[in-house]
Design a protein around this motif. Structure first.
Motif, PDB file in Angstrom:
ATOM      1  N   TYR A   1     122.316  66.985 107.776  1.00 47.11           N
ATOM      2  CA  TYR A   1     123.481  67.663 107.205  1.00 47.11           C
ATOM      3  C   TYR A   1     123.460  67.697 105.680  1.00 47.11           C
ATOM      4  N   CYS A   2     122.481  67.059 105.045  1.00 53.10           N
ATOM      5  CA  CYS A   2     122.570  66.805 103.605  1.00 53.10           C
ATOM      6  C   CYS A   2     121.530  67.585 102.809  1.00 53.10           C
TER       7      CYS A   2
ATOM      8  N   PHE B   1     120.252  66.746 100.097  1.00 52.76           N
ATOM      9  CA  PHE B   1     119.321  65.838  99.410  1.00 52.76           C
ATOM     10  C   PHE B   1     118.180  65.372 100.305  1.00 52.76           C
TER      11      PHE B   1
ATOM     12  N   VAL C   1     127.111  57.484  92.857  1.00 53.69           N
ATOM     13  CA  VAL C   1     126.509  57.866  94.142  1.00 53.69           C
ATOM     14  C   VAL C   1     124.997  58.040  93.963  1.00 53.69           C
TER      15      VAL C   1
ATOM     16  N   GLY D   1     121.004  58.719  95.999  1.00 54.10           N
ATOM     17  CA  GLY D   1     120.129  58.917  97.153  1.00 54.10           C
ATOM     18  C   GLY D   1     119.395  57.609  97.411  1.00 54.10           C
ATOM     19  N   GLU D   2     118.773  57.508  98.566  1.00 59.38           N
ATOM     20  CA  GLU D   2     118.016  56.274  98.834  1.00 59.38           C
ATOM     21  C   GLU D   2     116.544  56.525  98.506  1.00 59.38           C
TER      22      GLU D   2
ATOM     23  N   LYS E   1     117.393  55.266 107.263  1.00 62.30           N
ATOM     24  CA  LYS E   1     118.728  55.603 107.780  1.00 62.30           C
ATOM     25  C   LYS E   1     118.699  55.852 109.290  1.00 62.30           C
TER      26      LYS E   1
ATOM     27  N   LEU F   1     131.489  60.945 108.784  1.00 62.15           N
ATOM     28  CA  LEU F   1     131.345  62.359 108.414  1.00 62.15           C
ATOM     29  C   LEU F   1     131.823  63.190 109.602  1.00 62.15           C
TER      30      LEU F   1
ATOM     31  N   PRO G   1     135.204  62.449 105.229  1.00 61.41           N
ATOM     32  CA  PRO G   1     134.696  63.746 104.779  1.00 61.41           C
ATOM     33  C   PRO G   1     134.437  64.649 105.972  1.00 61.41           C
TER      34      PRO G   1
ATOM     35  N   SER H   1     124.774  72.051 108.872  1.00 61.55           N
ATOM     36  CA  SER H   1     126.032  72.048 108.110  1.00 61.55           C
ATOM     37  C   SER H   1     126.809  73.353 108.268  1.00 61.55           C
TER      38      SER H   1
ATOM     39  N   GLN I   1     124.658  68.320  96.675  1.00 61.66           N
ATOM     40  CA  GLN I   1     124.463  67.818  98.028  1.00 61.66           C
ATOM     41  C   GLN I   1     125.140  68.739  99.042  1.00 61.66           C
TER      42      GLN I   1
HETATM   43  N1  SAM Z   1     122.416  58.163 100.228  1.00 58.13           N
HETATM   44  C1  SAM Z   1     123.542  57.336 100.386  1.00 58.13           C
HETATM   45  C2  SAM Z   1     123.964  57.273 101.836  1.00 58.13           C
HETATM   46  O1  SAM Z   1     123.604  58.143 102.595  1.00 58.13           O
HETATM   47  O2  SAM Z   1     124.637  56.310 102.158  1.00 58.13           O
HETATM   48  C3  SAM Z   1     124.614  57.896  99.484  1.00 58.13           C
HETATM   49  C4  SAM Z   1     125.485  58.865  99.841  1.00 58.13           C
HETATM   50  S1  SAM Z   1     125.522  60.478 100.127  1.00 58.13           S
HETATM   51  C5  SAM Z   1     125.007  61.139  98.612  1.00 58.13           C
HETATM   52  C6  SAM Z   1     127.301  60.417 100.275  1.00 58.13           C
HETATM   53  C7  SAM Z   1     127.908  60.884 101.538  1.00 58.13           C
HETATM   54  O3  SAM Z   1     127.994  62.278 101.500  1.00 58.13           O
HETATM   55  C8  SAM Z   1     127.181  60.611 102.817  1.00 58.13           C
HETATM   56  O4  SAM Z   1     127.408  59.322 103.287  1.00 58.13           O
HETATM   57  C9  SAM Z   1     127.733  61.690 103.752  1.00 58.13           C
HETATM   58  O5  SAM Z   1     128.804  61.233 104.519  1.00 58.13           O
HETATM   59  C10 SAM Z   1     128.256  62.745 102.796  1.00 58.13           C
HETATM   60  N2  SAM Z   1     127.616  64.050 103.041  1.00 58.13           N
HETATM   61  C11 SAM Z   1     126.317  64.318 103.144  1.00 58.13           C
HETATM   62  N3  SAM Z   1     126.126  65.631 103.435  1.00 58.13           N
HETATM   63  C12 SAM Z   1     127.346  66.202 103.526  1.00 58.13           C
HETATM   64  C13 SAM Z   1     127.823  67.514 103.813  1.00 58.13           C
HETATM   65  N4  SAM Z   1     127.007  68.514 104.087  1.00 58.13           N
HETATM   66  N5  SAM Z   1     129.152  67.726 103.822  1.00 58.13           N
HETATM   67  C14 SAM Z   1     130.013  66.729 103.539  1.00 58.13           C
HETATM   68  N6  SAM Z   1     129.630  65.467 103.267  1.00 58.13           N
HETATM   69  C15 SAM Z   1     128.306  65.191 103.256  1.00 58.13           C
END
Ligand code: SAM
Ligand code: SF4
Length: 511
Positions: free
Chosen positions: A120-121, A123, A158, A160-161, A240, A266, A300, A311, A393
């Protein structure tokens, strides 16, 4: 910082995950999420009668956490009139614990390199279109300056890993944020970020101890989905992919001495009712093992992200009506826990869910890496304070600036708070939980909210917001002066002194 020779995903996972730091929290080899039990609760509490629901609402109003079967009953309410009643009670619960205040923060995205493959991300490592960047400490200070310039006092960093944003990078960036002092636009007051919260991947107890030493406020990790088969599907690779390593991230944090913790899911990956139950079970297990529940819960909703098919195609998207319901049920289920609504949401829905009990929100938000500095540049060229898809992101629903959001909430009668006192006076963990459960913390908050709101109005607000804000403060002041709790303790006397100090230009005074 260890940017020299990046580890491979496999090497990183091996180094990061410690099986013994999962196993020690299991009970009889099992974790606290039992899918069958959760569905049984949901399926056995269908069509609950009105009197049962009203008894549950009474329990919430007495600021007691609900049991899973009670939360399941609330999730099954079908009667619209009863939902209206639940919305009203949710707001009453919030007001009892947290008063009419709302706390503001700003996220700061420090890096978007990531070893994970979250479907879904934007990143995730397979997304080749993403422009990757890890901010240097200098860039972090620039971003911080821009955030302070908006009037913020709290930040959530915030990451990334990735080996390039490991614990040493994270602690250095926290120090960089705390180091910035910046004059307010009217030029007469220095300001700074007084509390840095962190949203970063699960870590070992050793790394978490370093995080604690760095002066972290809240540590936030979202489980994303509590449903194991879905979790496996959307996290196909990287550390993860290990559900339990993430599930116990906050248990390890407690062990490392960080007792101010934030959980989240999420919404949109799986059935929303299941996720609400998952969050409740998570809170219950933290209470059971450490006597302290989470300080906040986030919810979120899945938002379109560049290069993420899921997404925009998930079959579990949560519509606005259900979203309001899920926030209401969370408010009623864990009455003393903060609820965070973010700028992922559009202004209208944000307003709706604030009315059923949210306690924190963000504004002026930029989630591109280096996004605040870029936005400021665009503003100086008289362009828009907009979003840049390829560096984000996901896309935001609310890009309004802090001043505008504060004005809207002020007009709704809600007082803005930038208070960071609780954490700096040792009101965290079991202490803050006790105060919240007994509805005492809300009273400190009311005073500190007024002090920090006044600071903001004098140092940062536009004329229109300042006018509306000062009128609301006058109303608050007359309420405070009439409240027996404040008169009977020495609090009123101290508060009046502190308020005069703020009026006279002193900053960062708190009770
Ligand atoms: N990389 C770390 C992690 O995953 O725990 C940091 C966080 S990530 C940048 C922050 C949060 O953004 C994630 O835990 C996820 O719930 C949320 N996120 C990721 N993709 C998303 C999306 N498409 N829409 C809404 N929230 C999203
Ligand atoms: Fe990486 Fe976090 Fe995005 Fe997953 S949600 S890809 S771990 S930044």
């Amino acid at each position: 910082m260890s940017i020299n020779k990046p580890l491979t995903t496999g090497e990183w996972s091996k180094k990061v995950i410690r099986q013994e730091e999962i196993d020690k929290y299991l009970i009889d080899g099992k974790d606290f999420i039992n899918e069958t039990e959760i569905w049984d609760h949901i399926n056995h509490n269908v069509l609950p009668d009105k009197s049962k629901i009203q008894a549950i609402l009474e329990k919430s109003l007495s600021i007691q956490r609900l049991e899973p079967e009670e939360t399941a009953a609330l999730l099954n309410v079908k009667d619209d009139a009863l939902w209206e009643e639940m919305y009203d009670v949710a707001l009453k619960v919030k007001q009892k614990v947290y008063d009419n205040r709302i706390v503001f923060f700003a996220p700061l995205y420090c890096s978007n390199l990531c070893v994970n493959s979250c479907a879904y991300c934007g990143f995730r490592k397979e997304n080749k279109n993403e422009k990757r960047r890890v901010l240097s400490m200098d860039e972090i200070r620039k971003e911080t300056k821009a955030v302070i310039g908006e009037g913020h006092k709290r930040m959530i960093a915030v990451y990334g890993e990735h080996p390039s944003s490991d614990i040493d990078y994270i602690t250095a960036s926290i120090q960089a944020i705390y180091s910035v002092n910046e004059k307010s636009p009217n030029g007469n007051k220095d300001s700074n970020i007084r509390r840095v919260n962190v949203n970063a991947a699960p870590m070992s107890v050793d790394d978490l101890k370093k995080l604690e030493k760095a002066g972290i406020g809240t540590y936030q990790v979202f489980q994303e989905t509590y449903h194991k088969p879905t979790y496996a599907k959307v996290h196909p690779a990287g550390p993860k992919a290990n559900y339990r390593w993430r599930l116990y991230a906050l248990h390890r944090a407690m062990e490392a001495g960080i007792d101010d913790l934030a959980i989240g899911a999420l919404f949109g990956l799986y059935d929303w009712r299941f996720e609400v139950m998952g969050l409740l079970y998570h809170a219950i297990d933290l209470e059971r093992q450490f006597k302290i529940g989470p300080h906040t819960i986030s919810f979120p909703r899945l938002t379109p992200a560049a290069g993420s098919w899921l997404s925009t195609h998930s079959k579990y998207f949560v519509n606005d009506e259900d979203f309001k319901k899920l926030v209401t049920v969370l408010r009623l289920s864990v009455p003393y826990t903060g609820l965070i609504i973010t700028a992922r949401e559009h202004p209208e829905i944000k307003k709706e869910v604030i009315k059923v009990g949210c306690t924190q929100t963000d504004a002026s938000t930029r989630i591109g890496i280096g996004g605040y500095t870029d936005a400021m540049k665009r503003l100086s060229l008289q362009q828009e304070f907009g979003q840049v898809k390829r560096e984000q992101q996901f896309m935001l629903g609310d890009t309004r600036r802090l001043d505008e959001v504060i004005r809207e909430l002020t007009e709704m009668g809600m007082i803005t708070s930038f208070c960071t006192a609780g954490y700096r006076c040792g009101r965290t963990g079991d202490k803050i939980m006790g105060l919240l459960k007994n509805c005492v913390e809300g009273k400190f908050c009311k005073l500190n909210a007024v002090l920090t709101f006044k600071e903001y109005l004098d140092d940062y607000a536009s004329e229109e917001t300042r006018k509306a804000g000062n009128e609301l403060i006058e109303k608050e002041l007359s309420e405070i002066r009439e409240m027996p709790f404040f008169k009977e303790t020495k609090l009123l006397e101290n508060f009046e002194k502190y308020y005069q100090k703020v009026m006279g230009g002193e900053r960062d005074v708190y009770i």
